[in-house]
Design an enzyme around this catalytic site. Sequence first.
Site, mmCIF file in Angstrom:
data_model
loop_
_atom_site.group_PDB
_atom_site.id
_atom_site.type_symbol
_atom_site.label_atom_id
_atom_site.label_comp_id
_atom_site.label_asym_id
_atom_site.label_seq_id
_atom_site.Cartn_x
_atom_site.Cartn_y
_atom_site.Cartn_z
ATOM 1 N N LYS A 35 0.806 -1.227 0.000
ATOM 2 C CA LYS A 35 0.000 0.000 0.000
ATOM 3 C C LYS A 35 0.838 1.274 0.000
ATOM 4 O O LYS A 35 0.414 2.284 -0.565
ATOM 5 C CB LYS A 35 -0.968 0.002 1.181
ATOM 6 C CG LYS A 35 -0.321 0.093 2.550
ATOM 7 C CD LYS A 35 -1.377 0.128 3.650
ATOM 8 C CE LYS A 35 -0.748 0.254 5.020
ATOM 9 N NZ LYS A 35 -1.763 0.299 6.091
ATOM 10 N N ARG A 130 -7.622 -0.031 17.275
ATOM 11 C CA ARG A 130 -8.009 0.121 15.881
ATOM 12 C C ARG A 130 -9.019 -0.980 15.592
ATOM 13 O O ARG A 130 -9.939 -1.203 16.365
ATOM 14 C CB ARG A 130 -6.794 0.106 14.942
ATOM 15 C CG ARG A 130 -7.053 0.894 13.642
ATOM 16 C CD ARG A 130 -5.881 0.953 12.700
ATOM 17 N NE ARG A 130 -5.687 -0.305 11.980
ATOM 18 C CZ ARG A 130 -4.830 -0.455 10.973
ATOM 19 N NH1 ARG A 130 -4.072 0.554 10.602
ATOM 20 N NH2 ARG A 130 -4.711 -1.621 10.372
#
Length: 355
Positions: A35, A130
């Site tokens: 990414k 998260r």
Amino acid sequence: MYPQLHIYPDRIKKNAENIKKMCDEKNIMITGVTKVVSANIDVAKAIIDAGIKSLGDSRIQNIIHMKNNGIDAEFMLLRIPMKDELELVVDNVDVVLVSELQTVKWLNDIAKEKNKIQSIVYMVDVGDLREGVWYENAVEEIILAERYKNIYLKGIGTNLGCFGGVLPTVDNMNILVDIKNCIEDILNRKLDIISGGNTAALPLIENNMLPNGINHFRLGESIICGTDATNNRVVPGNRQDTIIIEGQIVELKEKPSVPIGETGFDAFGRKPVFEDKGIRKKAILAMGEQDISPDGLIPLDEKIEVLHSSSDHTIVDVTDSDREYKLGDTIQFRMSYGCLLKASTSKYVEKVIEK
């Protein structure tokens, strides 16, 4: 055209080989994460050529891009998927990270329509806050995924360091192992993947502290950048000059080191702080916050100081440099992970593959 991002796939491949060797010795599988370079095809090939056969990305568009460009790998979607992209997930992704039973049901319904089995890794939050089911509720929730006939619960995983900055430790890894053991006992089968996290967890391998049962890492920064931002270190044996950004000087003048007049906030709502060093020679580069993060720029010329950026300009102090810079010259920088993420994403930064 500048700015230019100079990418060195051979250096990235060597980093990947070094990481793979270390993980192989501990029987740890790797998903190489693409990414930070927006799934650059040459970088993906470099990771595959190093012997890593699984690639992960947080954007479904990037996975489709790699597949359309001939990358042969197992693909893992790292960001828990949106409802609107689930059909694309089933069509293109081998393994998807999930954290909601409703998402699992939606995936199951789509997979059933397509006569497919969708593999999932159910995420567990062990403290970083998260994604993931809270660890105290994990077993109860995760075993319910087994009831869906077109879903294969391939494993469980966790993420640390990215949101709360919580460091991976023996204790929080053991939480994941305990959950794995409970799930396996209830389901009466082994899970294939127990994913212990990302680059931030590598010191547990290096120091021979990783608990038995963790068998998978999702690694991008350590391979592509050779760094470990969460632990504020470089990865032993890996290079950090794998990708270099080069900006061109559009103004070169001597100016005061402190602004003149009453100051407020900059265009991004920040209040810059300036040290009075008298008159300094400053270069303005034609790249800014739309392309980079100034605090993540590391000049290859160590006598240059990065001062600040606006949307489109970055100002550096070249007073102490041994090089006599001229208008139109370029300056090169290494980058932090966050800075590289911006540069890779910006369409205004030309990507150059260095052979």
